[in-house]
Scaffold this active site. Sequence first.
Site, PDB file in Angstrom:
ATOM      1  N   ASP A 123       0.401   9.987   8.038  1.00 39.59           N
ATOM      2  CA  ASP A 123       1.308   8.995   8.632  1.00 39.59           C
ATOM      3  C   ASP A 123       1.520   9.215  10.124  1.00 39.59           C
ATOM      4  O   ASP A 123       1.418  10.330  10.625  1.00 39.59           O
ATOM      5  CB  ASP A 123       2.632   8.953   7.871  1.00 39.59           C
ATOM      6  CG  ASP A 123       2.503   8.046   6.666  1.00 39.59           C
ATOM      7  OD1 ASP A 123       2.018   6.914   6.847  1.00 39.59           O
ATOM      8  OD2 ASP A 123       2.818   8.477   5.536  1.00 39.59           O
ATOM      9  N   HIS A 124       1.790   8.097  10.790  1.00 41.50           N
ATOM     10  CA  HIS A 124       1.909   8.065  12.251  1.00 41.50           C
ATOM     11  C   HIS A 124       0.617   8.562  12.905  1.00 41.50           C
ATOM     12  O   HIS A 124       0.644   9.253  13.919  1.00 41.50           O
ATOM     13  CB  HIS A 124       3.154   8.821  12.728  1.00 41.50           C
ATOM     14  CG  HIS A 124       4.409   8.054  12.382  1.00 41.50           C
ATOM     15  ND1 HIS A 124       5.018   7.185  13.243  1.00 41.50           N
ATOM     16  CD2 HIS A 124       5.110   7.982  11.227  1.00 41.50           C
ATOM     17  CE1 HIS A 124       6.060   6.624  12.657  1.00 41.50           C
ATOM     18  NE2 HIS A 124       6.137   7.087  11.416  1.00 41.50           N
ATOM     19  N   ASP A 138      -1.981  -0.618   7.501  1.00 40.72           N
ATOM     20  CA  ASP A 138      -1.403  -1.405   6.410  1.00 40.72           C
ATOM     21  C   ASP A 138      -2.232  -2.642   6.100  1.00 40.72           C
ATOM     22  O   ASP A 138      -2.551  -2.933   4.948  1.00 40.72           O
ATOM     23  CB  ASP A 138       0.029  -1.836   6.774  1.00 40.72           C
ATOM     24  CG  ASP A 138       0.909  -0.640   7.079  1.00 40.72           C
ATOM     25  OD1 ASP A 138       0.466   0.495   6.861  1.00 40.72           O
ATOM     26  OD2 ASP A 138       2.042  -0.855   7.552  1.00 40.72           O
ATOM     27  N   ASP A 158      -2.345   6.141  12.568  1.00 40.10           N
ATOM     28  CA  ASP A 158      -3.224   4.983  12.808  1.00 40.10           C
ATOM     29  C   ASP A 158      -3.169   4.489  14.245  1.00 40.10           C
ATOM     30  O   ASP A 158      -4.193   4.226  14.866  1.00 40.10           O
ATOM     31  CB  ASP A 158      -2.952   3.852  11.800  1.00 40.10           C
ATOM     32  CG  ASP A 158      -1.529   3.332  11.765  1.00 40.10           C
ATOM     33  OD1 ASP A 158      -0.626   3.913  12.417  1.00 40.10           O
ATOM     34  OD2 ASP A 158      -1.295   2.313  11.075  1.00 40.10           O
ATOM     35  N   ARG A 202       0.835  -1.202   0.000  1.00 44.59           N
ATOM     36  CA  ARG A 202       0.000   0.000   0.000  1.00 44.59           C
ATOM     37  C   ARG A 202       0.875   1.259   0.000  1.00 44.59           C
ATOM     38  O   ARG A 202       2.026   1.246   0.442  1.00 44.59           O
ATOM     39  CB  ARG A 202      -0.969   0.032   1.177  1.00 44.59           C
ATOM     40  CG  ARG A 202      -0.307   0.148   2.551  1.00 44.59           C
ATOM     41  CD  ARG A 202      -0.269   1.570   3.084  1.00 44.59           C
ATOM     42  NE  ARG A 202       0.539   1.695   4.287  1.00 44.59           N
ATOM     43  CZ  ARG A 202       1.816   2.006   4.286  1.00 44.59           C
ATOM     44  NH1 ARG A 202       2.473   2.206   3.155  1.00 44.59           N
ATOM     45  NH2 ARG A 202       2.490   2.111   5.411  1.00 44.59           N
ATOM     46  N   SER A 232       4.729  -1.384   2.939  1.00 42.59           N
ATOM     47  CA  SER A 232       4.065  -2.421   3.728  1.00 42.59           C
ATOM     48  C   SER A 232       4.195  -3.822   3.180  1.00 42.59           C
ATOM     49  O   SER A 232       3.244  -4.607   3.188  1.00 42.59           O
ATOM     50  CB  SER A 232       2.575  -2.121   3.861  1.00 42.59           C
ATOM     51  OG  SER A 232       2.423  -1.052   4.693  1.00 42.59           O
TER      52      SER A 232
HETATM   53  P1  NG1 Z   1       5.374   0.976   7.160  1.00 39.34           P
HETATM   54  O1  NG1 Z   1       5.290   2.016   6.128  1.00 39.34           O
HETATM   55  O2  NG1 Z   1       5.049  -0.386   6.634  1.00 39.34           O
HETATM   56  O3  NG1 Z   1       6.633   1.029   7.949  1.00 39.34           O
HETATM   57  C1  NG1 Z   1       4.283   1.686   9.536  1.00 39.34           C
HETATM   58  C2  NG1 Z   1       3.205   0.988  10.370  1.00 39.34           C
HETATM   59  C3  NG1 Z   1       1.813   1.588  10.116  1.00 39.34           C
HETATM   60  C4  NG1 Z   1       1.822   3.098  10.243  1.00 39.34           C
HETATM   61  C5  NG1 Z   1       2.944   3.676   9.363  1.00 39.34           C
HETATM   62  C6  NG1 Z   1       3.081   5.172   9.521  1.00 39.34           C
HETATM   63  C7  NG1 Z   1       3.385  -1.418  10.867  1.00 39.34           C
HETATM   64  C8  NG1 Z   1       3.211  -2.789  10.355  1.00 39.34           C
HETATM   65  N1  NG1 Z   1       3.157  -0.426  10.006  1.00 39.34           N
HETATM   66  O4  NG1 Z   1       4.136   1.322   8.183  1.00 39.34           O
HETATM   67  O5  NG1 Z   1       0.880   1.010  11.002  1.00 39.34           O
HETATM   68  O6  NG1 Z   1       1.947   3.507  11.577  1.00 39.34           O
HETATM   69  O7  NG1 Z   1       4.199   3.093   9.692  1.00 39.34           O
HETATM   70  O8  NG1 Z   1       1.921   5.820   9.158  1.00 39.34           O
HETATM   71  O9  NG1 Z   1       3.724  -1.222  12.024  1.00 39.34           O
END
Ligand code: NG1
Length: 460
Positions: free
Chosen positions: A34-35, A177, A37, A28, A132
Site C-alpha cells: 500500500d501507498h 484500484d 502505486d 478490490r 475501492s
Molecule cells: P483506497 O483503498 O480506495 O482508499 C487508495 C488509492 C490507491 C492506493 C491506495 C493505497 C485512489 C482512488 N485509491 O485506495 O491508488 O494508493 O489508497 O495503496 O486514490
Amino acid sequence: MPTIKKSSNKFESFFGRKPTGEAFAPGRINLIGDHLDYNNCPVLPFAVDLRISAVFAPREDNRICILDSLARRGQRSFDAEAYIAPYETSDWGNYPKAAVQGIVADQIGGGRRFKGFDAVIESNLPSAGGLSSSSAFVVLTGMIFCVVNGFEYTSLEFSSLMAAAERYVGTQGGGMDQTACINGKNGKVLKIDFNPLHCRSFSVPDGVSFVIADSLIKAQKTEAAMALYNSKPIESRMATAILNRRLPAVLKTACPPFSLGDLTAEKLGATDNEIDRAVFSVLKEGGYTYEEAAAAAGMSVDELKHSCCLMSDKTPLPEPPNGFELFKRVRHVLTERRRVERCAQALETGDVETVGRLMFESHASGRDDGGFSCPESDSLTEIARAAGALGSRQTGGGFGGFNVSLVRSGETEAFKEKLMKDYYETYLSRMHPEISAEAKSSAVFTVIPSDGACVRQMSI
Ligand code: NG1
C-alpha cells in the site's frame, strides 16, 4: 444482494422504458503493497466478489442520469460536455462525472457530440473501507459511457484512463484500484507493475482463504480524510525532489530518480544495499520543515510547495507539528516494494507461511514508517495474529477501513468467531461504544478473488 431483476424493475418504473444493458465492477483487496502505486512501485491486489452493478439504456441526448436503486442517495444528472463542473467534495455524483470527464477529454476533437445514458445502480460493496468502491463506480460508469458511444480501449489503456480520470474527485492516488477492478481474474492475485503498466496473475495457493474484517473506523473521502491520504503522495514527491538533486552524485549514476519507483537495482545499476546506504545518507532522520526540505532539494520554499505539495484545493499541505517524516516514508516504500516482489515469488511456490509473514511485516511498516494506520487497525491485526491468521494487515488507503487476513481454509469459521469476540465484542465495544451491534454483526466475511468489470447487452 443486488439483483438485475430488481434493478430492471426499478429502471422501468423510473425511466418508463426497459434497460438494454447491464454492467458490474468489483471492489478490490490489496494483499500487500500500500501507498506504492503512486510511486510507480508494484502492488499485489485482487478483485473481489463484492461489486457495484447497473442496468442502463442509451439516450439520444448527452445527458447522464443515474439513480441509486435503494434511493438512499437519490439521483444525479449531468451532461457529457467538454467541461463538467464537479459537485461539492465527497458528493457521490463526482465519481461518474470523473469517468465521463476523463473519457470526453480523451475523445474530444472534431466537434464530437456524446451520447448519454440512464442507469440504475446497486451495490453490495462497503464504502469508505479501503475496498475501492469509488474506483469501482468510476470504472462502471466509464464502461457504460464507452459502450453507448462505441469507444474502444484495451483493458490496460482503459485502466490508465480511469486512474487519471478519478483524480478529478481530488485524490492523488495511483492506478492500483482501477487496474485491479478492470483486470481481476477468478482465483488469482494480480501483480501490477506501473511505468509501463503491466499485469501478471498468480493463483491463490490451495488450502488458504482470505477473510476481511472491517475495523469500522471509516476512511470516508471527505475533505479532511482526503487531505490525510494526499499527504502521503505529497511527502513522496518531496522526498523524490531531494533525492533527484542529491542521489546521482552519491551513487555516481547519471540517472536522477523521477519517482521512488526508480530506486531499483535495475534502473540505478547498484545493489539494494548500495541504494539504501545512499538514500538514507541523503535523507535525514526526523521531521523536515519546509525550509529544510526546500534547501535539500535546491529550491525555494515557494518552488517546492508549487511543484510537489499542493492539495486538491490548490493550497500547500500544512507542515505537520513534527515536520515531514521523509526518511520513514521512503523506508516504507523501499521495504514494501521488496515485500511485494518476495510475496509474488512466495505465491508462485505456494509458500503461504512466507506470504503471511510478509503481510504482518507490511502492516508494521504502514504503521511505523508509512504513518497510515490507526490504533483500531493495529489491534485488529494483533487479534487476527492471536486468532491463528497466517498473515493480516490493514488494506488500501488506510486510516481505518478493512483488514485482510490469510487463513487456512479449514479454520475460517473459528477465526471469524474469535475476531467477533475479541475485536468487536470486547475491544471495539470498550473503545467505541457508539458503534452499533448491527454494524459489528456484518463486519467479517470471506472473499474470493474474482473476475474484473464487465458490460454487456441484456438478453431480452
Ligand atoms: P483506497 O483503498 O480506495 O482508499 C487508495 C488509492 C490507491 C492506493 C491506495 C493505497 C485512489 C482512488 N485509491 O485506495 O491508488 O494508493 O489508497 O495503496 O486514490
